[in-house]
Design a protein around this motif. Structure first.
Motif, PDB file in Angstrom:
ATOM      1  N   ASN A  24       0.831  -1.196   0.000  1.00  0.00           N
ATOM      2  CA  ASN A  24       0.000   0.000   0.000  1.00  0.00           C
ATOM      3  C   ASN A  24       0.866   1.247   0.000  1.00  0.00           C
ATOM      4  O   ASN A  24       0.636   2.174  -0.773  1.00  0.00           O
ATOM      5  CB  ASN A  24      -0.938  -0.006   1.201  1.00  0.00           C
ATOM      6  CG  ASN A  24      -1.928   1.137   1.150  1.00  0.00           C
ATOM      7  OD1 ASN A  24      -2.081   1.795   0.144  1.00  0.00           O
ATOM      8  ND2 ASN A  24      -2.608   1.355   2.254  1.00  0.00           N
ATOM      9  N   SER A  25       1.881   1.280   0.843  1.00  0.00           N
ATOM     10  CA  SER A  25       2.736   2.466   0.916  1.00  0.00           C
ATOM     11  C   SER A  25       3.650   2.575  -0.298  1.00  0.00           C
ATOM     12  O   SER A  25       4.039   3.664  -0.692  1.00  0.00           O
ATOM     13  CB  SER A  25       3.564   2.444   2.196  1.00  0.00           C
ATOM     14  OG  SER A  25       4.429   1.322   2.197  1.00  0.00           O
ATOM     15  N   TRP A  26       3.987   1.444  -0.921  1.00  0.00           N
ATOM     16  CA  TRP A  26       4.908   1.484  -2.048  1.00  0.00           C
ATOM     17  C   TRP A  26       4.197   1.741  -3.371  1.00  0.00           C
ATOM     18  O   TRP A  26       4.604   2.590  -4.155  1.00  0.00           O
ATOM     19  CB  TRP A  26       5.670   0.160  -2.111  1.00  0.00           C
ATOM     20  CG  TRP A  26       6.572   0.035  -3.284  1.00  0.00           C
ATOM     21  CD1 TRP A  26       7.713   0.742  -3.511  1.00  0.00           C
ATOM     22  CD2 TRP A  26       6.392  -0.817  -4.406  1.00  0.00           C
ATOM     23  NE1 TRP A  26       8.261   0.361  -4.695  1.00  0.00           N
ATOM     24  CE2 TRP A  26       7.477  -0.600  -5.269  1.00  0.00           C
ATOM     25  CE3 TRP A  26       5.438  -1.749  -4.749  1.00  0.00           C
ATOM     26  CZ2 TRP A  26       7.616  -1.269  -6.467  1.00  0.00           C
ATOM     27  CZ3 TRP A  26       5.583  -2.430  -5.943  1.00  0.00           C
ATOM     28  CH2 TRP A  26       6.661  -2.191  -6.780  1.00  0.00           C
ATOM     29  N   LEU A  27       3.124   1.031  -3.607  1.00  0.00           N
ATOM     30  CA  LEU A  27       2.470   1.082  -4.912  1.00  0.00           C
ATOM     31  C   LEU A  27       1.362   2.127  -4.985  1.00  0.00           C
ATOM     32  O   LEU A  27       1.181   2.774  -6.008  1.00  0.00           O
ATOM     33  CB  LEU A  27       1.895  -0.299  -5.243  1.00  0.00           C
ATOM     34  CG  LEU A  27       1.296  -0.493  -6.629  1.00  0.00           C
ATOM     35  CD1 LEU A  27       2.375  -0.329  -7.690  1.00  0.00           C
ATOM     36  CD2 LEU A  27       0.659  -1.856  -6.742  1.00  0.00           C
ATOM     37  N   LEU A  28       0.645   2.307  -3.915  1.00  0.00           N
ATOM     38  CA  LEU A  28      -0.541   3.158  -3.949  1.00  0.00           C
ATOM     39  C   LEU A  28      -0.351   4.509  -3.276  1.00  0.00           C
ATOM     40  O   LEU A  28      -1.312   5.158  -2.909  1.00  0.00           O
ATOM     41  CB  LEU A  28      -1.708   2.409  -3.312  1.00  0.00           C
ATOM     42  CG  LEU A  28      -2.055   1.060  -3.945  1.00  0.00           C
ATOM     43  CD1 LEU A  28      -3.093   0.348  -3.121  1.00  0.00           C
ATOM     44  CD2 LEU A  28      -2.499   1.238  -5.363  1.00  0.00           C
ATOM     45  N   SER A  29       0.887   4.937  -3.102  1.00  0.00           N
ATOM     46  CA  SER A  29       1.119   6.214  -2.427  1.00  0.00           C
ATOM     47  C   SER A  29       0.870   7.408  -3.354  1.00  0.00           C
ATOM     48  O   SER A  29       0.480   8.481  -2.900  1.00  0.00           O
ATOM     49  CB  SER A  29       2.540   6.264  -1.878  1.00  0.00           C
ATOM     50  OG  SER A  29       3.469   6.140  -2.941  1.00  0.00           O
ATOM     51  N   GLU A  30       1.107   7.235  -4.645  1.00  0.00           N
ATOM     52  CA  GLU A  30       0.890   8.322  -5.602  1.00  0.00           C
ATOM     53  C   GLU A  30      -0.583   8.402  -5.968  1.00  0.00           C
ATOM     54  O   GLU A  30      -1.220   7.392  -6.254  1.00  0.00           O
ATOM     55  CB  GLU A  30       1.712   8.093  -6.867  1.00  0.00           C
ATOM     56  CG  GLU A  30       3.198   8.225  -6.654  1.00  0.00           C
ATOM     57  CD  GLU A  30       3.623   9.639  -6.380  1.00  0.00           C
ATOM     58  OE1 GLU A  30       3.009  10.579  -6.931  1.00  0.00           O
ATOM     59  OE2 GLU A  30       4.563   9.812  -5.589  1.00  0.00           O
ATOM     60  N   LYS A  31      -1.111   9.616  -5.965  1.00  0.00           N
ATOM     61  CA  LYS A  31      -2.513   9.787  -6.309  1.00  0.00           C
ATOM     62  C   LYS A  31      -2.701  10.475  -7.658  1.00  0.00           C
ATOM     63  O   LYS A  31      -3.804  10.595  -8.146  1.00  0.00           O
ATOM     64  CB  LYS A  31      -3.221  10.593  -5.223  1.00  0.00           C
ATOM     65  CG  LYS A  31      -3.264   9.862  -3.904  1.00  0.00           C
ATOM     66  CD  LYS A  31      -4.017  10.632  -2.867  1.00  0.00           C
ATOM     67  CE  LYS A  31      -3.991   9.865  -1.553  1.00  0.00           C
ATOM     68  NZ  LYS A  31      -4.722  10.554  -0.505  1.00  0.00           N
ATOM     69  N   LYS A  32      -1.590  10.930  -8.261  1.00  0.00           N
ATOM     70  CA  LYS A  32      -1.654  11.605  -9.561  1.00  0.00           C
ATOM     71  C   LYS A  32      -0.644  10.962 -10.498  1.00  0.00           C
ATOM     72  O   LYS A  32       0.271  10.282 -10.067  1.00  0.00           O
ATOM     73  CB  LYS A  32      -1.330  13.087  -9.415  1.00  0.00           C
ATOM     74  CG  LYS A  32      -2.352  13.862  -8.636  1.00  0.00           C
ATOM     75  CD  LYS A  32      -2.004  15.312  -8.575  1.00  0.00           C
ATOM     76  CE  LYS A  32      -3.059  16.069  -7.792  1.00  0.00           C
ATOM     77  NZ  LYS A  32      -2.729  17.486  -7.667  1.00  0.00           N
ATOM     78  N   GLY A  33      -0.845  11.191 -11.762  1.00  0.00           N
ATOM     79  CA  GLY A  33       0.089  10.682 -12.750  1.00  0.00           C
ATOM     80  C   GLY A  33      -0.203   9.251 -13.151  1.00  0.00           C
ATOM     81  O   GLY A  33      -1.296   8.718 -12.948  1.00  0.00           O
TER      82      GLY A  33
END
Length: 85
Positions: free
Chosen positions: A42-51
């Motif tokens: 979760n912290s590695w793959l889903l941390s970005e919310k844009k792009g």
């Protein structure tokens, strides 16, 4: 000669079918929703919310918020692929 070319053309057109796109989308949403429950991923793959990486986050949000609709869609798609196709 022409008949064999038509068979090859038909196979390449059906390779990218609408059913395959729906199955890929459902599996992608289900996988991202599952990965959201794993703390390290979760912290590695889903941390970005844009792009570009934000697509994973958005799919995970869709999978968690609409979990009943996603599960029903998976069941309907499985029934269609096994019995009707």
């Amino acid at each position: 000669m022409i008949l064999s070319e038509l068979c090859v053309l038909k196979r390449t057109l059906t390779m990218y079918s609408f059913d395959g796109i729906l199955v890929f989308g459902l599996l992608f949403v289900c996988t991202c929703a599952y990965l959201k429950k794993v703390p390290r991923l979760n912290s590695w793959l889903l941390s970005e919310k844009k792009g570009v990486w934000g697509v994973f986050y958005k799919a995970a949000v869709i999978g968690t918020r609409l979990h009943i609709a996603v599960a029903a869609s998976c069941m309907c798609m499985a029934f269609y692929l096994i019995f009707l196709k």
